[in-house]
Design a protein around this motif. Structure first.
Motif, PDB file in Angstrom:
ATOM      1  N   HIS A  81       0.844  -1.208   0.000  1.00  0.00           N
ATOM      2  CA  HIS A  81       0.000   0.000   0.000  1.00  0.00           C
ATOM      3  C   HIS A  81       0.870   1.245   0.000  1.00  0.00           C
ATOM      4  N   ALA A  82       1.910   1.250   0.834  1.00  0.00           N
ATOM      5  CA  ALA A  82       2.830   2.395   0.864  1.00  0.00           C
ATOM      6  C   ALA A  82       3.459   2.602  -0.505  1.00  0.00           C
ATOM      7  N   MET A  83       3.842   1.522  -1.133  1.00  0.00           N
ATOM      8  CA  MET A  83       4.493   1.622  -2.435  1.00  0.00           C
ATOM      9  C   MET A  83       3.525   2.059  -3.532  1.00  0.00           C
ATOM     10  N   MET A  84       2.238   1.763  -3.386  1.00  0.00           N
ATOM     11  CA  MET A  84       1.226   2.277  -4.314  1.00  0.00           C
ATOM     12  C   MET A  84       1.164   3.799  -4.206  1.00  0.00           C
ATOM     13  N   MET A  85       1.237   4.277  -2.975  1.00  0.00           N
ATOM     14  CA  MET A  85       1.200   5.721  -2.741  1.00  0.00           C
ATOM     15  C   MET A  85       2.466   6.380  -3.291  1.00  0.00           C
ATOM     16  N   VAL A  86       3.589   5.726  -3.121  1.00  0.00           N
ATOM     17  CA  VAL A  86       4.845   6.227  -3.689  1.00  0.00           C
ATOM     18  C   VAL A  86       4.701   6.326  -5.211  1.00  0.00           C
ATOM     19  N   ARG A  87       4.180   5.266  -5.846  1.00  0.00           N
ATOM     20  CA  ARG A  87       3.997   5.257  -7.308  1.00  0.00           C
ATOM     21  C   ARG A  87       3.095   6.411  -7.740  1.00  0.00           C
ATOM     22  N   TYR A  88       2.013   6.646  -7.020  1.00  0.00           N
ATOM     23  CA  TYR A  88       1.091   7.737  -7.351  1.00  0.00           C
ATOM     24  C   TYR A  88       1.821   9.077  -7.333  1.00  0.00           C
ATOM     25  N   LEU A  89       2.589   9.324  -6.289  1.00  0.00           N
ATOM     26  CA  LEU A  89       3.314  10.594  -6.175  1.00  0.00           C
ATOM     27  C   LEU A  89       4.348  10.734  -7.293  1.00  0.00           C
ATOM     28  N   ILE A  90       5.090   9.676  -7.569  1.00  0.00           N
ATOM     29  CA  ILE A  90       6.079   9.718  -8.650  1.00  0.00           C
ATOM     30  C   ILE A  90       5.390   9.984  -9.981  1.00  0.00           C
ATOM     31  N   ASP A  91       4.315   9.268 -10.243  1.00  0.00           N
ATOM     32  CA  ASP A  91       3.595   9.433 -11.514  1.00  0.00           C
ATOM     33  C   ASP A  91       3.050  10.838 -11.698  1.00  0.00           C
ATOM     34  N   ASN A  92       2.821  11.530 -10.600  1.00  0.00           N
ATOM     35  CA  ASN A  92       2.295  12.892 -10.665  1.00  0.00           C
ATOM     36  C   ASN A  92       3.384  13.951 -10.498  1.00  0.00           C
ATOM     37  N   GLY A  93       4.641  13.528 -10.589  1.00  0.00           N
ATOM     38  CA  GLY A  93       5.758  14.469 -10.546  1.00  0.00           C
ATOM     39  C   GLY A  93       5.945  15.154  -9.201  1.00  0.00           C
ATOM     40  N   LEU A  94       5.535  14.474  -8.141  1.00  0.00           N
ATOM     41  CA  LEU A  94       5.631  15.068  -6.811  1.00  0.00           C
ATOM     42  C   LEU A  94       6.790  14.443  -6.037  1.00  0.00           C
ATOM     43  N   GLU A  95       7.406  15.234  -5.180  1.00  0.00           N
ATOM     44  CA  GLU A  95       8.546  14.763  -4.409  1.00  0.00           C
ATOM     45  C   GLU A  95       8.115  13.694  -3.405  1.00  0.00           C
ATOM     46  N   VAL A  96       8.945  12.667  -3.292  1.00  0.00           N
ATOM     47  CA  VAL A  96       8.689  11.592  -2.341  1.00  0.00           C
ATOM     48  C   VAL A  96       9.885  11.485  -1.416  1.00  0.00           C
ATOM     49  N   LYS A  97       9.610  11.537  -0.131  1.00  0.00           N
ATOM     50  CA  LYS A  97      10.638  11.288   0.883  1.00  0.00           C
ATOM     51  C   LYS A  97      10.154  10.123   1.720  1.00  0.00           C
ATOM     52  N   ILE A  98      10.962   9.075   1.761  1.00  0.00           N
ATOM     53  CA  ILE A  98      10.578   7.885   2.524  1.00  0.00           C
ATOM     54  C   ILE A  98      10.919   8.130   3.994  1.00  0.00           C
ATOM     55  N   PRO A  99       9.912   8.098   4.855  1.00  0.00           N
ATOM     56  CA  PRO A  99      10.120   8.406   6.272  1.00  0.00           C
ATOM     57  C   PRO A  99      10.560   7.190   7.083  1.00  0.00           C
ATOM     58  N   GLY A 100      11.143   7.466   8.225  1.00  0.00           N
ATOM     59  CA  GLY A 100      11.367   6.419   9.215  1.00  0.00           C
ATOM     60  C   GLY A 100      10.068   6.200   9.967  1.00  0.00           C
ATOM     61  N   ILE A 101      10.059   5.205  10.816  1.00  0.00           N
ATOM     62  CA  ILE A 101       8.847   4.936  11.601  1.00  0.00           C
ATOM     63  C   ILE A 101       9.188   4.857  13.077  1.00  0.00           C
ATOM     64  N   ASP A 102       8.162   4.996  13.880  1.00  0.00           N
ATOM     65  CA  ASP A 102       8.306   4.877  15.326  1.00  0.00           C
ATOM     66  C   ASP A 102       8.417   3.395  15.693  1.00  0.00           C
ATOM     67  N   PRO A 103       8.915   3.105  16.904  1.00  0.00           N
ATOM     68  CA  PRO A 103       8.997   1.694  17.334  1.00  0.00           C
ATOM     69  C   PRO A 103       7.613   1.044  17.357  1.00  0.00           C
ATOM     70  N   VAL A 104       7.607  -0.267  17.195  1.00  0.00           N
ATOM     71  CA  VAL A 104       6.356  -1.022  17.207  1.00  0.00           C
ATOM     72  C   VAL A 104       6.273  -1.871  18.467  1.00  0.00           C
ATOM     73  N   VAL A 105       5.094  -2.344  18.772  1.00  0.00           N
ATOM     74  CA  VAL A 105       4.871  -3.214  19.921  1.00  0.00           C
ATOM     75  C   VAL A 105       5.358  -4.607  19.546  1.00  0.00           C
ATOM     76  N   THR A 106       6.207  -5.181  20.380  1.00  0.00           N
ATOM     77  CA  THR A 106       6.776  -6.498  20.071  1.00  0.00           C
ATOM     78  C   THR A 106       6.489  -7.555  21.136  1.00  0.00           C
ATOM     79  N   GLU A 107       5.931  -7.134  22.257  1.00  0.00           N
ATOM     80  CA  GLU A 107       5.649  -8.097  23.326  1.00  0.00           C
ATOM     81  C   GLU A 107       4.148  -8.145  23.584  1.00  0.00           C
TER      82      GLU A 107
END
Length: 181
Positions: free
Chosen positions: A58-84
């Motif tokens: 899904h994230a990569m679909m959104m990346v493709r949409y932005l690229i296809d529309n000539g818009l800048e894409v910056k791939i963000p980091g993420i916050d920690p996730v729950v692991t326990e």
């Protein structure tokens, strides 16, 4: 009455935020899958590994949409996730909450696209709205099955094996960056 005109770029800003949300959801599902995998629940693990890949896509679909529309894409980091987790119910409940949050985020994107007159953005996000109905429904069903199964985890594994066998490809699904564009 002084009405401020809508910002036509607001949709794109929110879409960049949603890319982060989708990558975070993907990582959270990896953590859930690992929990199930480490607890010898291979069907649940497999389902959540699949779900992690889907959220990344899904994230990569959104990346493709932005690229296809000539818009800048910056791939963000993420916050920690729950692991326990202390029970099988806990990660499923977390997944349902997460899907409901994503539904609110996608709905906000759709609303923003419409309010700003971004008809391409509105058309693009429609598929994600439909997808979220399915995602919430599936997680809600899984939580119900977990509750009904009680201590018999084999019933949950049987349900996942029997009911979630994958579906047919959706021809309306947007393309994703990195998939033979």
């Amino acid at each position: 009455m002084n009405v401020k005109p809508a910002n036509p770029h607001e949709f794109h800003v929110l879409l960049l935020e949603q890319i982060k949300n989708e990558f975070a959801a993907s990582q959270q599902y990896v953590a859930v899958a690992v929990y199930f995998d480490a607890n010898d629940l291979p069907r649940l693990a497999g389902r959540f590994y699949e779900q992690a890949n889907e959220e990344r896509r899904h994230a990569m679909m959104m990346v493709r949409y932005l690229i296809d529309n000539g818009l800048e894409v910056k791939i963000p980091g993420i916050d920690p996730v729950v692991t326990e987790f202390s029970s099988v119910r806990e990660p499923v409940e977390l997944a349902l909450r997460q899907e409901k949050e994503v539904t609110e985020q996608i709905t906000r994107l759709a609303h923003t696209a419409r309010d700003t007159g971004d008809y391409l953005g509105e058309q693009f996000i429609q598929w994600f709205l439909k997808e979220q109905v399915e995602e919430v429904s599936q997680m809600n069903t899984l939580l119900t099955i977990v509750d009904r199964a009680g201590d018999n985890l084999f019933n949950i594994e049987d349900f996942v094996a029997r009911e979630w066998t994958g579906g047919a490809a959706d021809p309306t699904e947007p393309s994703a960056a990195g998939e033979g564009d």
